[in-house]
Design a protein around this motif. Structure first.
Motif, PDB file in Angstrom:
ATOM      1  N   GLU A 105       0.939  -1.310   0.039  1.00  0.00           N
ATOM      2  CA  GLU A 105       0.000  -0.015   0.211  1.00  0.00           C
ATOM      3  C   GLU A 105       0.988   1.217   0.162  1.00  0.00           C
ATOM      4  O   GLU A 105       1.685   1.494   0.792  1.00  0.00           O
ATOM      5  N   PHE A 115      -5.128  13.674   5.238  1.00  0.00           N
ATOM      6  CA  PHE A 115      -5.914  12.932   6.116  1.00  0.00           C
ATOM      7  C   PHE A 115      -5.411  12.771   7.740  1.00  0.00           C
ATOM      8  O   PHE A 115      -5.982  12.843   8.495  1.00  0.00           O
ATOM      9  N   TYR A 116      -3.831  12.554   7.412  1.00  0.00           N
ATOM     10  CA  TYR A 116      -3.224  12.389   8.802  1.00  0.00           C
ATOM     11  C   TYR A 116      -2.660  13.494   9.605  1.00  0.00           C
ATOM     12  O   TYR A 116      -2.074  13.423  10.587  1.00  0.00           O
ATOM     13  N   HIS A 146       2.641   3.158   3.221  1.00  0.00           N
ATOM     14  CA  HIS A 146       1.276   3.467   4.165  1.00  0.00           C
ATOM     15  C   HIS A 146       1.528   3.020   5.352  1.00  0.00           C
ATOM     16  O   HIS A 146       1.161   3.647   6.411  1.00  0.00           O
ATOM     17  N   LEU A 150       1.579   5.309   8.930  1.00  0.00           N
ATOM     18  CA  LEU A 150       0.740   5.002  10.214  1.00  0.00           C
ATOM     19  C   LEU A 150       1.604   4.980  11.432  1.00  0.00           C
ATOM     20  O   LEU A 150       1.278   5.369  12.513  1.00  0.00           O
ATOM     21  N   LYS A 179      -1.542   4.224  18.963  1.00  0.00           N
ATOM     22  CA  LYS A 179      -2.551   3.985  18.147  1.00  0.00           C
ATOM     23  C   LYS A 179      -4.084   4.073  18.877  1.00  0.00           C
ATOM     24  O   LYS A 179      -5.093   4.712  18.248  1.00  0.00           O
ATOM     25  N   ILE A 183      -7.046   6.709  17.343  1.00  0.00           N
ATOM     26  CA  ILE A 183      -8.286   6.153  17.025  1.00  0.00           C
ATOM     27  C   ILE A 183      -9.554   6.643  18.137  1.00  0.00           C
ATOM     28  O   ILE A 183     -10.412   7.384  17.625  1.00  0.00           O
ATOM     29  N   ARG A 186     -10.034  10.467  16.648  1.00  0.00           N
ATOM     30  CA  ARG A 186     -10.451  10.498  15.467  1.00  0.00           C
ATOM     31  C   ARG A 186     -12.104  10.207  15.828  1.00  0.00           C
ATOM     32  O   ARG A 186     -13.162  10.972  15.099  1.00  0.00           O
ATOM     33  N   LYS A 197     -13.571   7.849   6.365  1.00  0.00           N
ATOM     34  CA  LYS A 197     -13.096   6.690   7.257  1.00  0.00           C
ATOM     35  C   LYS A 197     -11.764   6.310   6.938  1.00  0.00           C
ATOM     36  O   LYS A 197     -10.951   5.766   7.787  1.00  0.00           O
ATOM     37  N   SER A 198     -11.401   6.338   5.808  1.00  0.00           N
ATOM     38  CA  SER A 198     -10.004   5.994   5.561  1.00  0.00           C
ATOM     39  C   SER A 198      -9.555   6.843   4.289  1.00  0.00           C
ATOM     40  O   SER A 198     -10.188   7.411   3.684  1.00  0.00           O
ATOM     41  N   PRO A 199      -8.090   7.079   4.361  1.00  0.00           N
ATOM     42  CA  PRO A 199      -7.349   7.763   3.199  1.00  0.00           C
ATOM     43  C   PRO A 199      -7.155   7.083   1.936  1.00  0.00           C
ATOM     44  O   PRO A 199      -7.653   5.574   1.815  1.00  0.00           O
ATOM     45  N   LYS A 200      -7.006   7.665   0.929  1.00  0.00           N
ATOM     46  CA  LYS A 200      -6.774   7.048  -0.352  1.00  0.00           C
ATOM     47  C   LYS A 200      -5.518   6.448  -0.371  1.00  0.00           C
ATOM     48  O   LYS A 200      -4.413   7.117  -0.417  1.00  0.00           O
TER      49      LYS A 200
END
Length: 207
Positions: A105, A115-116, A146, A150, A179, A183, A186, A197-200
């Protein structure tokens, strides 16, 4: 023998004055046939999906907070944690020739920032690779693993919360606690604004 009256010819100045008086004044309206017609631009119509996207983006902008306001709300302990994080970033900048890790990924730089909520100096601690974009051939894009992004996000969350002062710099503890904190944050943000909900990401095949 009577003399005929002398003929008086108009002077050149009189002719110019007469012509100027008979011409149209400067502020006279221009005939409609001579007016320049401006092209009529059609108002673009947005699809329902585009209208929904604009509305969501407006709601997202309403939640923005100035970074200077955030700094003023920080306690001395929070400021110390952020200073520790800045020092870690400075000491862990990625070397130019670092090999890009094999990954399934990839995430592009713009998506990682948006996103982050990562800055460029934070992303500079990770190896990256360049790729050709369709927008500007002379300006390649950047892609990151990815999984590495993270790990960076979780470490940042933990250190800004002061976990490193309680449990040290053990990577496993920082990532585990970070982590959970990420969460939780968010989910709290999702109560007041609509978040993706999630990044591309771009998935690579195993072959």
């Amino acid at each position: 023998m009577s003399s005929s009256p002398a003929l008086v010819t108009p002077s050149k100045a009189d002719k110019r004055k007469r012509r100027s008086s008979t011409s149209e004044p400067e502020d006279s309206p221009i005939p409609s046939s001579k007016k320049a017609k401006s092209p009529v631009k059609a108002t673009p119509t947005l699809s329902p999906e585009e209208q929904e996207a604009y509305r969501e983006y407006a709601e997202y902008q309403a939640t923005w907070v100035d970074r200077s306001d955030i700094e003023q709300m920080l306690t001395p302990v929070d400021q110390g944690n952020r200073t520790d994080w800045s020092v870690w970033i400075f000491n862990n900048q990625c070397k130019p020739n670092t090999r890009f890790p094999p990954t399934l990924e990839e995430i592009h730089r713009t998506e990682a920032k948006d996103f982050y909520e990562l800055r460029q100096d934070e992303l500079d601690t990770l190896p990256h690779k360049t790729f050709q974009t369709r927008y500007d051939p002379n300006k390649p894009g950047w892609a990151y693993c990815h999984f590495d992004v993270l790990r960076l996000v979780y470490r940042k969350e933990a250190m800004c919360a002061g976990v490193h002062r309680e449990e040290g710099y053990d990577p496993s503890q920082l990532l585990r606690r970070g982590k959970a904190l990420y969460i939780k944050r968010r989910k709290k943000m999702a109560k007041t604004t609509r978040l993706p909900k999630s990044p591309k990401v771009w998935r690579k095949s195993c072959g």
